[in-house]
Design a protein around this motif. Structure first.
Motif, short mmCIF file in Angstrom:
data_model
loop_
_atom_site.label_atom_id
_atom_site.label_comp_id
_atom_site.label_asym_id
_atom_site.label_seq_id
_atom_site.Cartn_x
_atom_site.Cartn_y
_atom_site.Cartn_z
N THR A 44 13.97 9.01 10.91
CA THR A 44 13.27 10.28 10.79
C THR A 44 11.77 10.00 10.75
N SER A 45 10.98 11.04 10.66
CA SER A 45 9.54 10.83 10.51
C SER A 45 9.09 11.41 9.17
N SER A 46 8.07 10.78 8.62
CA SER A 46 7.53 11.27 7.35
C SER A 46 6.60 12.44 7.64
N GLU A 47 6.25 13.15 6.60
CA GLU A 47 5.33 14.27 6.76
C GLU A 47 3.91 13.75 6.98
N GLY A 54 1.90 10.75 10.02
CA GLY A 54 3.31 10.53 9.79
C GLY A 54 3.73 9.20 10.36
N LEU A 57 10.70 6.43 9.62
CA LEU A 57 11.47 5.95 8.47
C LEU A 57 12.89 5.65 8.90
N ASN A 59 16.59 5.16 7.38
CA ASN A 59 17.32 5.46 6.16
C ASN A 59 18.73 4.90 6.27
N THR A 64 15.31 3.45 1.96
CA THR A 64 14.50 3.93 3.07
C THR A 64 13.46 2.87 3.37
N GLN A 66 10.04 1.92 5.90
CA GLN A 66 9.02 2.37 6.84
C GLN A 66 9.00 1.39 8.00
N GLN A 116 10.60 1.47 1.07
CA GLN A 116 9.83 2.56 0.49
C GLN A 116 10.51 3.02 -0.79
N LEU A 121 7.33 7.91 -1.32
CA LEU A 121 7.54 8.83 -0.21
C LEU A 121 7.03 10.23 -0.54
#
Length: 144
Positions: A44-47, A54, A57, A59, A64, A66, A116, A121
């Motif tokens: 996924t991508s971080s905010e 961003g 990530l 998971n 999690t 990076q 992370q 996060l």
């Protein structure tokens, strides 16, 4: 008398190089993936925030990571075994293929995984001063 040319191996490059990136797996993630019940991995991508972009990530369900791309100054060349083929000058009835190597990819970047923590996060990472920002700040202080 033996020379360095006694055991030549032909080396060639494939016209269609495969785009590859290698990922460094932490030992605990490798063990988890090799277990009898490996987890389902999701990316996924971080905010993105005003102070930090961003980032990707990975998971595992329990941890999690990076994903960070690292460039290398010495590329890794991926090869595969092959054999030499006959040329027009070769007699097909007596031709004996010779072992050779062929490059199929050149890896110049690797993906690093950084664990992370859950509270990290939630917070935006602190802004890191870049060289040009420090330089501009020191020049402004000298003028004052």
């Amino acid at each position: 008398m033996s020379t360095q040319y006694d055991n030549d191996i032909s080396f060639s490059a494939s016209q269609a190089q495969q785009p590859l990136k290698l990922m460094e797996l932490p030992p605990e993630l490798l063990a988890l993936l090799e277990s009898d019940s490996p987890p389902t991995l999701t990316i996924t991508s971080s905010e993105a925030t005003s102070t930090a972009p961003g980032y990707a990530l990975l998971n595992t369900g329990s941890k999690t990571y990076q994903l960070r791309q690292k460039s290398t100054s010495s590329p890794i060349i991926i090869v595969q075994p092959s054999t030499t083929g006959p040329t027009e000058a070769d007699d097909l009835t007596t031709f004996i293929p010779q072992p050779s190597l062929c490059t199929i990819a050149k890896v110049e970047d690797t993906i690093e995984l950084i664990v992370q923590e859950p509270d990290v996060l939630a917070k935006a990472p602190p802004k890191v001063n870049k060289w040009h920002e420090k330089f501009a700040k020191s020049r402004a202080e000298k003028k004052s």
